[in-house]
Every structure is written in C-alpha cells, then in structure tokens.
Design an enzyme around this catalytic site. Structure first.
Site, PDB file in Angstrom:
ATOM      1  N   LYS A   1       8.780  -4.848  -4.205  1.00 17.63           N
ATOM      2  CA  LYS A   1       7.366  -5.081  -3.905  1.00 17.63           C
ATOM      3  C   LYS A   1       6.506  -4.290  -4.894  1.00 17.63           C
ATOM      4  O   LYS A   1       6.863  -3.169  -5.285  1.00 17.63           O
ATOM      5  CB  LYS A   1       7.087  -4.645  -2.464  1.00 17.63           C
ATOM      6  CG  LYS A   1       5.703  -5.013  -1.947  1.00 17.63           C
ATOM      7  CD  LYS A   1       5.582  -4.653  -0.467  1.00 17.63           C
ATOM      8  CE  LYS A   1       4.221  -4.996   0.104  1.00 17.63           C
ATOM      9  NZ  LYS A   1       4.113  -4.699   1.543  1.00 17.63           N
TER      10      LYS A   1
ATOM     11  N   SER B   1       2.413  -8.324   4.557  1.00 20.40           N
ATOM     12  CA  SER B   1       2.021  -8.324   3.168  1.00 20.40           C
ATOM     13  C   SER B   1       3.184  -8.481   2.183  1.00 20.40           C
ATOM     14  O   SER B   1       2.957  -8.799   1.035  1.00 20.40           O
ATOM     15  CB  SER B   1       1.263  -7.037   2.850  1.00 20.40           C
ATOM     16  OG  SER B   1       2.111  -5.926   3.016  1.00 20.40           O
TER      17      SER B   1
ATOM     18  N   SER C   1       4.561  -5.692   7.984  1.00 19.87           N
ATOM     19  CA  SER C   1       4.575  -6.326   6.658  1.00 19.87           C
ATOM     20  C   SER C   1       5.954  -6.638   6.087  1.00 19.87           C
ATOM     21  O   SER C   1       6.053  -7.327   5.075  1.00 19.87           O
ATOM     22  CB  SER C   1       3.816  -5.454   5.652  1.00 19.87           C
ATOM     23  OG  SER C   1       2.433  -5.626   5.821  1.00 19.87           O
TER      24      SER C   1
END
Lengths: 470, 96
Positions: A78, A153, A177
């Site tokens: 990420k 996210s 997330s």
C-alpha cells in the site's frame, strides 16, 4: 499447474522449492499480469521494474535450501508504507513526489526474508475512505464488477491480489481498511492486535487505531505474512511483547459469539442468509454459537468519527509545505502553509481535518472527544466481558456487497460502511474478514465476508475459525 | 448547527482554505456528520470507578547515536528550497 501469478503464497513456496518454477518466472508472471490489467483496474500507482539483484539472491537462497517462506514471493505494498528510495504518496497530491528516506519496519522484515516488492498500490488519500474514490490518482475498480468499488482504503492492494497481479499484499487498517476491501473482493484480510505489528514507516492516520495487515487469497497465507511482519520494535513504542495479555488456549472447538440484536436492522437479506448458512456450517463442524450483547457497539461509529478525525488533524498538521511534499508559495509564511495544504489535500482529507479541529476545540472537547474516549473504554470492557463466554465474535464484515461508484457521494453514508469493522480498532482487538460466499446484484456475483473478532493477541483463534469457514 | 462562519474559522485554525463556492456544501455535510456524532452527547455511560490503564515502561536506554550527518543529504534532498544543508524559509521577524 496453476498459472504462476494465480498461486497462493503456500503454492508458490512449494513450486519454487520443487524447481517447477523459478523466482524470475514467478516475478515475470505477476509483473506481466499487473502491466496488462492495471490500465483498466488502476490497482497500482506504480509497478516497479524487476530488481535483478533481489531476484537472483532469492533464487540462490531457495537453491541453498535455507530460505524463509516468503523468499522470492512478489507482494504489493500500500502506498502509505515506506520503501526506501521509492515514492510513498499515500495517494495524495501532497506527497506525490515524496521519496521515502528509510524502510518501514515491516519492509525491513520482508526484505530480510527475500520478499520481492512488485509495486505500490492505490488507496483513499491518507487512508481516509471506504472505496478508493478519494485517491488523488483516480479510483481502483473492483475486478468482480468494474462498475463497483473495491472498498477501501486498501482497495488497490485488494484488487492487486484478487485479480492475480501479485501473490499477496499489505494494507493498513484504521477502521476497516483491510477487512472491508477484503470482503468486497473475496479475500482474507487481517487487522492484527494493536501493537502486534510496528507502525514505524507507516504514514500515520489515526495513531491509536492504525495497524498494518495482510490481504491474501487464503487464511494460511495471511498467517505466513502476519508471522513475518509482527513483533516488538524499538522504533514503535506501542508495539507489545508476546504474552502481554496472557496466553489464551485456542481450543479445537470454538465458541462463536453472535450479537444478534445488532444484526436486526440494516443488513441485506441475502447477506444475512449467507451469514446464517456459514454459521450453520460452523456448528456442523463442532463449533458452538453463543448469544452476546454488545450494546455500546451502536455508538461505536460515532465515537470513531470523533477520535479518528481528532488524530488525523493532529497527524496531518506536519504536512505544511516546508520540509518535504507539495510546496506552494505565497507572500507570507502563513500563505505558504495555507496554499500548500489547500492545494495538497483532497476534499475528504480537508473535511476530516476540519472535523478533527472542531472536536478538539475548546468548548467541544468535553462533549465530543472526551465522551468518545470514555465510550471507547466502555466498548472495550463490553468486549472483554463477552469473551468470558465465547472465543470469537462473528458478524458480517459489511451489511451489503460492493457498491457502485458515486453511490455514496454524501460523506455520512460512506462513513456508515465502517459500522461493523470500527469496533476492533477502537478496542485494539485483532479481527479478520474471511470470504463467506457470493450474492447477486444486477446479474453479477459479488463476494461478501464474515468477520471475526478475538481477544487481544488471540490471532490464532481467528486463523482457526477462518479455516473452519471453508 | 454549524454556520459557514464556523467552518471558515475552523479552516483558518487548520491552515486550510475552503473556497466560497464550496462553503455551503461543506457546511451542510459538516452539519450532517455532527448531527450523527452528536448522539454521544446524549449517551449515558455506566457510572463506576474509572478503570486505570495498566501502565508499562516503554522507554528505552539511549543507544549509540548514528554518525552525525548520516541522513542529512537524504533529508535535504526533499527540501523545497535549500542553501547547503539548510532549509530555506521566509523571514518571519522583520525589523520594519
């Protein structure tokens, strides 16, 4: 044989050791898939070039026979986790050109095992959102239906794994997330116990809530990745030693607590049916169901949307256009700050900074922040009490399957996405989302997940119950 | 109820500008969020002793520091404007 990029970690580990596959072939398969599919899916913000030194040394370690499991496995990271020398933008214009000056602790640990990094994945800006629609670089599309969001996210990491553009990925979870995108893309997503995994080198969002966690195709893979990244770290004083919360036995047959009252309203009928079928399967295999009451859960989301923005506004105060990141210039120093922050932050980020500024401001801090903090303590005690009668607590990860782009355009309806997942961040307890089946929407089959929470440091119970779901 | 003035004031505190064109939308969304989290104000929490958190020492012994200047160049490379190893910023105090 399964195509190399479609393998799980465990399958790839076996194939590499059986000489059925080389590290180079595995890398090339993932990299080719990523380059072919990324223009449509936008899972990656950057796909890295092959690091020949790393690939060759991984191959040699495997040949020598003493390689750790993750050696030579390409995983996606990420974009809020620092890899030295690579850009880490947190999908924000503010950090679009920021190059990490050091490795996050999790990256250091992975590098030591010879893990390969295939790219940095898209996300909601600074991890704020549940759809990746808040990325400054365009949304990621769900590979099950490209008219739908992948969740967020960590949506880029989820799609990179689900569409086989890597073998596994790391995300971060502040309110769901990792787990919500895992549910929306048919993956396993783990949010470890707060303090189990070092946050050093993770771009901070809500410091009392953030944890890095794996997104994988199987429970086994999540376990492997988790064991590699976890551990006490001198660079993060909130990391915890093994056994801090005592050692709990993980019995063969688990008692599964279900907070039925919380599921009475708001969960889609077919999601609830799938949930019930999954629970029936668990009881068929010897696990038992227990009713639990968690009344404070109804207020958990409100408490979260006070505590999280308060921490966000504090953490993002450091981004001022002075030392790194976007630097817009005006006539005065104050204007330099304002221009940099206004240009650099997207709408949702600015909204949460304002909200955080509000709940911490004099006159409101007692009514909002302190009350939320007290509610958080009560919630934690409720969970601890519930765990006297059960080993894990189950509910659907989300009330519905993945939604369409633009469907949740008002902020509050987006926030309600986190309604089930935030409790684990508020209590600091570990939680996992495991695929529990498919539901149909407009002719497309969409995955949904079942969510389990366990007491602090009882990740093993999560892996055990997760395996039982299949 | 949040007013557009409130939002402007918060923005100033947070060193952010909310454009006039966005102000109405921001304020009404802000109101909806505050209305939701406002349920906390009415929430009755169980009385009882405040549970003290269990504290443990997380301080560490100072180790050997890294060599001076080891990270200077890496960090300075990120500066928007630099003068040698120094970060260039606007003058704050003037003699005018």
């Amino acid at each position: 044989m399964t195509k190399a990029n479609e393998m799980t970690i465990v399958e790839a580990v076996r194939a590499l050791r059986a000489r059925e596959l080389t590290v180079r072939e595995l890398w090339d398969a993932c990299s080719a898939a990523a380059r072919a599919k990324n223009p449509e899916l936008n899972a990656y913000l950057e796909i890295f070039d092959a690091d020949d030194t790393a690939i060759n040394s991984a191959q040699k370690r495997i040949g020598d026979g003493d390689a750790p499991l993750l050696c030579g496995i390409p995983i996606a990271i990420k974009d809020n986790i620092l890899i030295e020398g690579k850009i880490a933008s947190a999908a924000s214009k503010m950090l679009a050109n920021y190059r990490a000056t050091y490795d996050a602790t999790v990256i250091k640990k992975l590098k030591n095992t010879g893990t390969l990094f295939i790219g940095r994945t898209n996300m909601d800006e600074f991890a704020m959102g549940s759809s990746t629609e808040h990325s400054a670089f365009g949304p990621t599309k769900n590979s099950h239906d490209i008219s739908r969001v992948p969740g967020g996210s960590s949506g880029g990491s989820a799609v990179a794994v689900a569409a086989h553009l890597c073998i596994a990925a790391l995300g971060s979870d502040t309110g769901g997330s990792v787990r919500q995108p895992a549910a929306y893309t048919g993956l396993v997503g783990l949010k470890p116990t707060y303090g189990a995994v070092s946050r050093s080198g993770l771009i901070a969002m809500g410091s009392s809530l953030d944890q890095i966690g794996p997104l994988t195709k199987t429970i086994e893979d999540a376990h492997v990745l988790y064991e590699t990244i976890r551990g006490i770290d001198i660079l993060d004083s909130t990391t915890i030693p093994d056994g801090l919360y005592g050692v709990l036995a993980s019995p063969k047959h688990l008692r599964v607590g279900v907070p039925w009252r919380l599921l009475e309203n708001g969960v889609d009928a077919d999601v609830l049916t799938t949930f019930n079928t999954t629970l029936a399967h668990l009881t068929d295999t010897g696990h038992t169901l227990v009713d639990v009451e968690l009344p404070m859960s109804s207020h958990a989301l409100a408490a979260y949307y006070v505590i999280m923005p308060a921490e966000v506004s504090t953490n993002l105060a450091r981004l001022d256009g002075m030392r790194y990141g976007l630097a817009e210039r005006g006539d005065t120093l104050l204007e330099d700050y304002i221009k940099s922050r206004t240009e650099g932050f997207g709408e949702e980020t600015r909204r949460r900074i304002l909200l955080g500024t509000f709940v911490l401001s004099s006159g409101y801090i007692d009514a909002y922040y302190k009350k939320a903090d007290a509610a958080r303590a009560v919630l934690r005690r409720e969970y601890e009490k519930a765990f006297e009668s059960c080993d894990v607590i189950a509910f659907p990860t989300t009330p519905s399957p993945a939604f369409k782009f633009g469907q949740k355009s008002d902020p509050l309806s987006m926030y309600l996405e986190d309604i089930f997942t935030v409790t684990a961040n508020l209590t600091g307890m570990p939680a996992i989302s495991v695929p529990m089946g498919m539901v149909e929407r407009e002719g497309k089959n969409l995955p949904v997940g079942i969510h389990f929470t366990a007491p602090h440091q009882s990740e093993n119970s999560l892996f055990a119950i997760g395996e039982a779901v299949y | 109820m949040a007013t557009t003035e409130d939002v402007k004031k918060l923005a100033a505190l947070a060193r952010i500008r909310v454009e006039d064109s966005e102000l109405e939308k921001f304020t009404s969304e802000f109101d909806a969020i505050l209305d939701y989290v406002g349920q906390l104000e009415k929430l009755e929490l169980p009385k009882g002793e405040k549970v003290k958190p269990t504290l443990r020492n997380v301080m560490r012994v100072d180790g050997e520091p890294h060599a001076a200047g080891k990270y200077t160049e890496k960090l300075a490379e990120q500066f928007p404007a630099r003068d040698g190893d120094a970060l260039v910023v606007k003058q704050i105090i003037t003699h005018d």
